[in-house]
Design a protein around this motif. Structure first.
Motif, short mmCIF file in Angstrom:
data_model
loop_
_atom_site.label_atom_id
_atom_site.label_comp_id
_atom_site.label_asym_id
_atom_site.label_seq_id
_atom_site.Cartn_x
_atom_site.Cartn_y
_atom_site.Cartn_z
N TYR A 137 -18.17 26.14 -20.42
CA TYR A 137 -17.20 27.21 -20.15
C TYR A 137 -17.53 28.44 -20.99
O TYR A 137 -16.67 29.29 -21.24
CB TYR A 137 -15.77 26.73 -20.43
CG TYR A 137 -15.60 26.07 -21.78
CD1 TYR A 137 -15.19 26.80 -22.89
CD2 TYR A 137 -15.86 24.71 -21.93
CE1 TYR A 137 -15.04 26.21 -24.13
CE2 TYR A 137 -15.72 24.10 -23.16
CZ TYR A 137 -15.31 24.85 -24.26
OH TYR A 137 -15.17 24.25 -25.49
N GLY A 138 -18.79 28.55 -21.45
CA GLY A 138 -19.21 29.72 -22.20
C GLY A 138 -19.19 29.58 -23.70
O GLY A 138 -19.37 30.57 -24.41
N HIS A 139 -19.00 28.37 -24.21
CA HIS A 139 -18.94 28.14 -25.65
C HIS A 139 -20.32 28.39 -26.26
O HIS A 139 -21.30 27.72 -25.92
CB HIS A 139 -18.48 26.71 -25.92
CG HIS A 139 -18.00 26.46 -27.31
ND1 HIS A 139 -18.66 26.93 -28.44
CD2 HIS A 139 -16.93 25.77 -27.78
CE1 HIS A 139 -18.01 26.55 -29.52
NE2 HIS A 139 -16.95 25.84 -29.16
N GLY A 140 -20.40 29.35 -27.19
CA GLY A 140 -21.68 29.71 -27.76
C GLY A 140 -22.37 28.58 -28.50
O GLY A 140 -23.61 28.48 -28.50
N PHE A 193 -8.31 21.69 -19.61
CA PHE A 193 -9.39 21.20 -18.76
C PHE A 193 -8.92 20.06 -17.86
O PHE A 193 -7.92 19.40 -18.13
CB PHE A 193 -10.56 20.71 -19.63
CG PHE A 193 -11.13 21.75 -20.53
CD1 PHE A 193 -11.94 22.75 -20.03
CD2 PHE A 193 -10.85 21.74 -21.89
CE1 PHE A 193 -12.48 23.72 -20.85
CE2 PHE A 193 -11.37 22.70 -22.73
CZ PHE A 193 -12.19 23.70 -22.20
N SER A 194 -9.67 19.85 -16.79
CA SER A 194 -9.44 18.71 -15.91
C SER A 194 -10.79 18.21 -15.44
O SER A 194 -11.81 18.89 -15.61
CB SER A 194 -8.57 19.12 -14.71
OG SER A 194 -9.22 20.14 -13.95
N MET A 195 -10.81 17.04 -14.86
CA MET A 195 -12.08 16.46 -14.43
C MET A 195 -12.40 16.80 -12.99
O MET A 195 -11.53 16.94 -12.15
CB MET A 195 -12.05 14.94 -14.60
CG MET A 195 -12.36 14.48 -16.00
SD MET A 195 -12.40 12.68 -16.17
CE MET A 195 -13.39 12.19 -14.78
N SER A 196 -13.70 16.94 -12.72
CA SER A 196 -14.20 17.19 -11.38
C SER A 196 -15.52 16.44 -11.22
O SER A 196 -16.29 16.32 -12.18
CB SER A 196 -14.42 18.69 -11.14
OG SER A 196 -15.20 18.92 -10.00
N LEU A 197 -15.79 15.95 -10.02
CA LEU A 197 -17.02 15.20 -9.80
C LEU A 197 -18.18 16.12 -9.41
O LEU A 197 -19.27 16.03 -9.97
CB LEU A 197 -16.81 14.14 -8.73
CG LEU A 197 -18.02 13.22 -8.44
CD1 LEU A 197 -18.39 12.43 -9.69
CD2 LEU A 197 -17.70 12.27 -7.30
#
Length: 252
Positions: free
Chosen positions: A58-61, A144-148
């Motif tokens: 999610y863009g975490h450096g 956050f949530s999970m996605s396949l």
């Protein structure tokens, strides 16, 4: 919840959100990050490493730095005896056979966790088991949530083969594809087929000589059959919440 019994290796780097790679490099000394990754690769000697998305999920450096150093330097440095003599003295060098990066769009592989049942959890599929584990991570469920397979939601079944010393994936449904079975930690050499003993031969039915001769001939045909007739199940089929031989090296 998901059966982990060994506490993971977590670095001593302070957890700090970094908005981009430059911020991460300013906060985390790149050479120290590289040394940490190299040491763990040499220590655990993984056949396969799975790393972060190069865009930091999610863009975490810090995630970007981790994936960038892993793929760009650590994989090769771990196998270079001229680098990092301290960990070299402890563990020697190591060449990782395959490295996957999350969401990497080259040499893509899709792990359909929902189709993989886990006997260790009574047949529950791997996706549902991962969801059960994620539900325990209370502090993160707000964000956050999970996605396949939804790339925009960081689908947890989407990976790409970044590097390989054992060739490209063909089936594209197993991180351990093409890894020789004898390299895996639970591999047991197959027992050789032994010739029939005199006692075993005496136990063949002997109602008449023709039938005995026929059965013996049949036995010879079976033993002389080409090797592809004999299907040997090795240690592949490791699926779902994959236990990579060695360690998946991440820092949060």
């Amino acid at each position: 919840k998901v059966g982990v019994t060994n506490y993971p290796v977590i670095s001593e780097f302070i957890d700090k959100y970094c908005a981009n790679l430059d911020q991460a490099k300013a906060y985390y000394p790149e050479e120290e990050v590289l040394a940490f990754l190299v040491e763990n690769i040499r220590r655990f000697k993984p056949e396969v490493i799975i790393g972060h998305d190069l865009d930091g999920e999610y863009g975490h450096g810090a995630h970007i730095l981790n994936a960038t150093v892993l793929s760009g330097q650590a994989l090769s440095a771990a196998n270079d005896p001229a680098q990092f003599p301290e960990s070299l003295a402890k563990y020697g060098v190591w060449e990782t056979k395959k490295c996957y990066l999350h969401l990497y769009q080259e040499n893509e592989i899709f792990m359909d966790w929902k189709s993989m049942s886990l006997s260790a959890f009574g047949g529950i599929n791997a996706y549902d088991m991962a969801q059960a584990g994620f539900n325990e991570h209370v502090s993160q469920r707000t964000f956050f949530s999970m996605s396949l397979e939804n790339r925009a939601r960081y689908g947890n079944g989407l990976f790409g083969l970044y590097s390989s010393t054992v060739g490209p994936d063909v089936l594209k449904n197993d991180f351990l594809e093409n890894i020789p079975a004898e390299c895996l930690s639970d591999w047991v050499p197959p027992e050789p087929d032994l010739p029939a003993t005199d006692t075993e031969l005496e136990n063949y039915p002997s109602s008449d000589s023709d039938s005995s001769e026929t059965m013996l001939q049949s036995n010879v045909v079976q033993s002389d059959s080409p090797k592809w007739v004999i299907i040997v199940s090795a240690v592949f089929g490791v699926a779902g919440l994959v236990s990579i031989v060695g360690s998946i090296i991440l820092f949060h």
